[in-house]
Design a protein around this motif. Structure first.
Motif, PDB file in Angstrom:
ATOM      1  N   ASP A 190      -9.164   4.906   0.858  1.00 10.34           N
ATOM      2  CA  ASP A 190      -9.181   4.083  -0.353  1.00 10.34           C
ATOM      3  C   ASP A 190      -7.951   3.189  -0.423  1.00 10.34           C
ATOM      4  OD1 ASP A 190     -11.616   5.033  -1.259  1.00 10.34           O
ATOM      5  OD2 ASP A 190     -10.721   6.648  -2.441  1.00 10.34           O
ATOM      6  N   MET A 191      -6.821   3.691   0.077  1.00 14.01           N
ATOM      7  CA  MET A 191      -5.615   2.867   0.094  1.00 14.01           C
ATOM      8  C   MET A 191      -5.783   1.689   1.057  1.00 14.01           C
ATOM      9  SD  MET A 191      -2.493   2.366   1.968  1.00 14.01           S
ATOM     10  CE  MET A 191      -1.758   3.882   2.576  1.00 14.01           C
ATOM     11  N   VAL A 192      -6.402   1.936   2.193  1.00 14.93           N
ATOM     12  CA  VAL A 192      -6.658   0.857   3.150  1.00 14.93           C
ATOM     13  C   VAL A 192      -7.530  -0.210   2.496  1.00 14.93           C
ATOM     14  CG1 VAL A 192      -7.638   0.262   5.392  1.00 14.93           C
ATOM     15  CG2 VAL A 192      -6.433   2.433   5.099  1.00 14.93           C
ATOM     16  N   ARG A 193      -8.557   0.211   1.779  1.00 12.63           N
ATOM     17  CA  ARG A 193      -9.435  -0.745   1.103  1.00 12.63           C
ATOM     18  C   ARG A 193      -8.672  -1.568   0.075  1.00 12.63           C
ATOM     19  NH1 ARG A 193     -13.403   3.738   1.122  1.00 12.63           N
ATOM     20  NH2 ARG A 193     -15.064   3.188   2.593  1.00 12.63           N
ATOM     21  N   ARG A 194      -7.777  -0.923  -0.678  1.00 15.07           N
ATOM     22  CA  ARG A 194      -7.005  -1.658  -1.684  1.00 15.07           C
ATOM     23  C   ARG A 194      -6.120  -2.710  -1.031  1.00 15.07           C
ATOM     24  NH1 ARG A 194      -6.476   3.563  -3.875  1.00 15.07           N
ATOM     25  NH2 ARG A 194      -4.364   3.778  -3.013  1.00 15.07           N
ATOM     26  N   VAL A 195      -5.499  -2.355   0.078  1.00 14.71           N
ATOM     27  CA  VAL A 195      -4.623  -3.301   0.765  1.00 14.71           C
ATOM     28  C   VAL A 195      -5.420  -4.487   1.282  1.00 14.71           C
ATOM     29  CG1 VAL A 195      -3.105  -3.613   2.755  1.00 14.71           C
ATOM     30  CG2 VAL A 195      -2.895  -1.558   1.345  1.00 14.71           C
ATOM     31  N   PHE A 196      -6.550  -4.232   1.909  1.00 15.54           N
ATOM     32  CA  PHE A 196      -7.378  -5.329   2.423  1.00 15.54           C
ATOM     33  C   PHE A 196      -7.956  -6.168   1.281  1.00 15.54           C
ATOM     34  CE2 PHE A 196      -6.899  -3.552   6.523  1.00 15.54           C
ATOM     35  CZ  PHE A 196      -7.384  -4.465   7.450  1.00 15.54           C
ATOM     36  N   GLU A 197      -8.254  -5.541   0.156  1.00 14.28           N
ATOM     37  CA  GLU A 197      -8.799  -6.279  -0.981  1.00 14.28           C
ATOM     38  C   GLU A 197      -7.833  -7.363  -1.439  1.00 14.28           C
ATOM     39  OE1 GLU A 197     -11.736  -7.413  -3.300  1.00 14.28           O
ATOM     40  OE2 GLU A 197     -11.948  -5.538  -2.178  1.00 14.28           O
ATOM     41  N   THR A 198      -6.550  -7.054  -1.449  1.00 13.10           N
ATOM     42  CA  THR A 198      -5.549  -8.041  -1.849  1.00 13.10           C
ATOM     43  C   THR A 198      -5.158  -8.959  -0.707  1.00 13.10           C
ATOM     44  OG1 THR A 198      -4.626  -6.575  -3.546  1.00 13.10           O
ATOM     45  CG2 THR A 198      -3.213  -8.345  -2.746  1.00 13.10           C
ATOM     46  N   ASN A 199      -4.807  -8.379   0.429  1.00 12.19           N
ATOM     47  CA  ASN A 199      -4.171  -9.143   1.507  1.00 12.19           C
ATOM     48  C   ASN A 199      -5.140  -9.987   2.321  1.00 12.19           C
ATOM     49  OD1 ASN A 199      -2.010  -7.686   0.582  1.00 12.19           O
ATOM     50  ND2 ASN A 199      -1.574  -6.652   2.503  1.00 12.19           N
ATOM     51  N   VAL A 200      -6.409  -9.646   2.299  1.00 12.17           N
ATOM     52  CA  VAL A 200      -7.401 -10.388   3.092  1.00 12.17           C
ATOM     53  C   VAL A 200      -8.483 -11.001   2.192  1.00 12.17           C
ATOM     54  CG1 VAL A 200      -9.032 -10.309   5.015  1.00 12.17           C
ATOM     55  CG2 VAL A 200      -6.979  -8.873   5.059  1.00 12.17           C
ATOM     56  N   PHE A 201      -9.215 -10.144   1.494  1.00 14.98           N
ATOM     57  CA  PHE A 201     -10.320 -10.655   0.685  1.00 14.98           C
ATOM     58  C   PHE A 201      -9.822 -11.539  -0.455  1.00 14.98           C
ATOM     59  CE2 PHE A 201     -12.161  -6.332   1.979  1.00 14.98           C
ATOM     60  CZ  PHE A 201     -12.565  -6.836   3.207  1.00 14.98           C
ATOM     61  N   GLY A 202      -8.659 -11.200  -1.008  1.00 18.19           N
ATOM     62  CA  GLY A 202      -8.076 -12.028  -2.057  1.00 18.19           C
ATOM     63  C   GLY A 202      -7.737 -13.421  -1.561  1.00 18.19           C
ATOM     64  N   GLY A 210       0.793  -1.226   0.000  1.00 19.70           N
ATOM     65  CA  GLY A 210       0.000   0.000   0.000  1.00 19.70           C
ATOM     66  C   GLY A 210       0.815   1.260   0.000  1.00 19.70           C
ATOM     67  N   SER A 211       2.124   1.123   0.141  1.00 21.23           N
ATOM     68  CA  SER A 211       2.981   2.305   0.249  1.00 21.23           C
ATOM     69  C   SER A 211       4.019   2.391  -0.857  1.00 21.23           C
ATOM     70  CB  SER A 211       3.712   2.292   1.591  1.00 21.23           C
ATOM     71  OG  SER A 211       2.808   2.335   2.666  1.00 21.23           O
ATOM     72  N   ALA A 240       6.739   4.215   5.980  1.00 20.57           N
ATOM     73  CA  ALA A 240       5.381   4.204   5.432  1.00 20.57           C
ATOM     74  C   ALA A 240       4.537   5.317   6.070  1.00 20.57           C
ATOM     75  CB  ALA A 240       4.742   2.841   5.652  1.00 20.57           C
ATOM     76  N   HIS A 241       4.913   6.553   5.818  1.00 20.87           N
ATOM     77  CA  HIS A 241       4.227   7.695   6.437  1.00 20.87           C
ATOM     78  C   HIS A 241       2.774   7.817   5.989  1.00 20.87           C
ATOM     79  CE1 HIS A 241       7.862   9.389   8.274  1.00 20.87           C
ATOM     80  NE2 HIS A 241       8.502   9.005   7.184  1.00 20.87           N
ATOM     81  N   ASP A 242       2.447   7.282   4.801  1.00 22.59           N
ATOM     82  CA  ASP A 242       1.079   7.399   4.302  1.00 22.59           C
ATOM     83  C   ASP A 242       0.105   6.458   5.002  1.00 22.59           C
ATOM     84  OD1 ASP A 242       2.252   5.144   3.223  1.00 22.59           O
ATOM     85  OD2 ASP A 242       1.358   5.372   1.239  1.00 22.59           O
ATOM     86  N   GLN A 243       0.617   5.632   5.932  1.00 16.94           N
ATOM     87  CA  GLN A 243      -0.267   4.700   6.626  1.00 16.94           C
ATOM     88  C   GLN A 243      -0.565   5.101   8.071  1.00 16.94           C
ATOM     89  OE1 GLN A 243       0.048   0.560   6.019  1.00 16.94           O
ATOM     90  NE2 GLN A 243       1.058   0.729   4.046  1.00 16.94           N
ATOM     91  N   ALA A 260      -2.324   1.881   9.431  1.00 18.64           N
ATOM     92  CA  ALA A 260      -3.758   1.603   9.345  1.00 18.64           C
ATOM     93  C   ALA A 260      -4.086   0.678   8.186  1.00 18.64           C
ATOM     94  CB  ALA A 260      -4.536   2.905   9.186  1.00 18.64           C
ATOM     95  N   ALA A 261      -3.076   0.273   7.418  1.00 21.23           N
ATOM     96  CA  ALA A 261      -3.335  -0.533   6.230  1.00 21.23           C
ATOM     97  C   ALA A 261      -2.589  -1.860   6.279  1.00 21.23           C
ATOM     98  CB  ALA A 261      -2.974   0.245   4.964  1.00 21.23           C
ATOM     99  N   TYR A 262      -1.286  -1.852   6.036  1.00 20.73           N
ATOM    100  CA  TYR A 262      -0.547  -3.098   5.881  1.00 20.73           C
ATOM    101  C   TYR A 262      -0.575  -3.951   7.146  1.00 20.73           C
ATOM    102  CZ  TYR A 262       3.207  -6.420   5.021  1.00 20.73           C
ATOM    103  OH  TYR A 262       3.930  -7.574   4.886  1.00 20.73           O
TER     104      TYR A 262
END
Length: 255
Positions: free
Chosen positions: A117-129, A97-98, A106-109, A176-178
């Motif tokens: 939206d970045m958090v959603r993208r990370v979870f979409e791959t790392n969890v839901f995928g 995500g960074s 990873a300052h953006d997290q 908050a993401a990875y």
């Protein structure tokens, strides 16, 4: 079922065209598995499979985007049609995500300013995928005499380690993401293990460590082979092996 003397052990590794996934694919091929190289990019997947074959392994590319349900369904159909069963699933595909930065940068997290939206993208791959791929492949895993699922997590998933201000993970910025996505993945690992243990499916999470890969701009100090070793160990557990565990190369990790 095919006679044991001709039984082909099949392993699918997602995100296997580079990094830790490729390292795991190489080691599984060395152990005699037919390795399915899962990759979003068909050309990169085939290049990796060709390299494994050139090294003496049996490898085949499978186009697989874990965030695309149609792609996941197509991959499952391909595995069934060509190989009939699956013995090992390594859910390795993941994103930070960074971009190409180390966890320390990873300052953006930082939670208070993170892009949702970045958090959603990370979870979409790392969890839901992981859920999508695992559920699609489960009917094939159930045809194996020794099915194994390995979810590639991270030391950053450990609540105990990351909560310790004086511990080994203290240098990490709040995430908050990875990190939460990998914590969710370890929790998911336990739930799958609890459901599937009665069927003999061993499900564990692996933390490869700080490996020299693109995802951290090659700041890691472990080689890819070193990082992939724990994935391969969990993928080849005996019937008396653990399930619902979280492991690094050194052994069990705290949740």
């Amino acid at each position: 079922m095919t006679e044991q003397s001709t039984y082909r052990k099949i392993a699918l590794v997602t995100g296997a065209n580079k990094g830790i996934g490729r390292g795991a694919a190489e080691q599984l091929a060395e152990l005699g598995f037919t390795v399915l190289v899962g990759a979003r990019d068909a050309t990169r997947g085939e290049d990796t499979a060709a390299a494994l074959r050139a090294a003496g392994g049996d490898a085949h590319a499978v186009t697989l985007d874990v965030t695309d349900r149609a792609s996941v369904r197509q991959a499952a159909r391909l595995v069934e049609e060509r190989f009939d069963h699956l013995d090992v699933l390594v859910n390795n595909a993941g994103i930070s995500g960074s971009g190409q930065v180390s966890p320390q940068d990873a300052h953006d997290q930082v939670p208070s300013t993170v892009d949702l939206d970045m958090v959603r993208r990370v979870f979409e791959t790392n969890v839901f995928g992981v859920i999508a791929v695992t559920n699609a492949m489960l009917p094939l895993l159930r045809r194996s005499p020794a099915p194994r699922i390995v979810n590639v997590s991270s030391h950053a998933a450990s609540l105990a380690l990351t909560a310790d201000p004086n511990g080994p993970m203290a240098a990490l910025l709040p995430s908050a993401a990875y990190s939460p996505s990998k914590s969710a993945l370890t929790a998911l690992t336990v739930q799958y293990a609890n459901e599937l243990r009665k069927e003999g499916v061993l499900v564990n999470a692996a933390a490869p460590g700080f490996v020299d890969t693109d995802s951290n701009n090659h700041t890691g100090f472990l080689t890819i082979r070193q990082g992939a070793a724990v994935l391969v160990r969990l993928a080849t557990l005996g019937d008396d092996g653990p399930t619902a565990g979280f492991f690094s190369a050194e052994g069990p990790l705290p949740w």
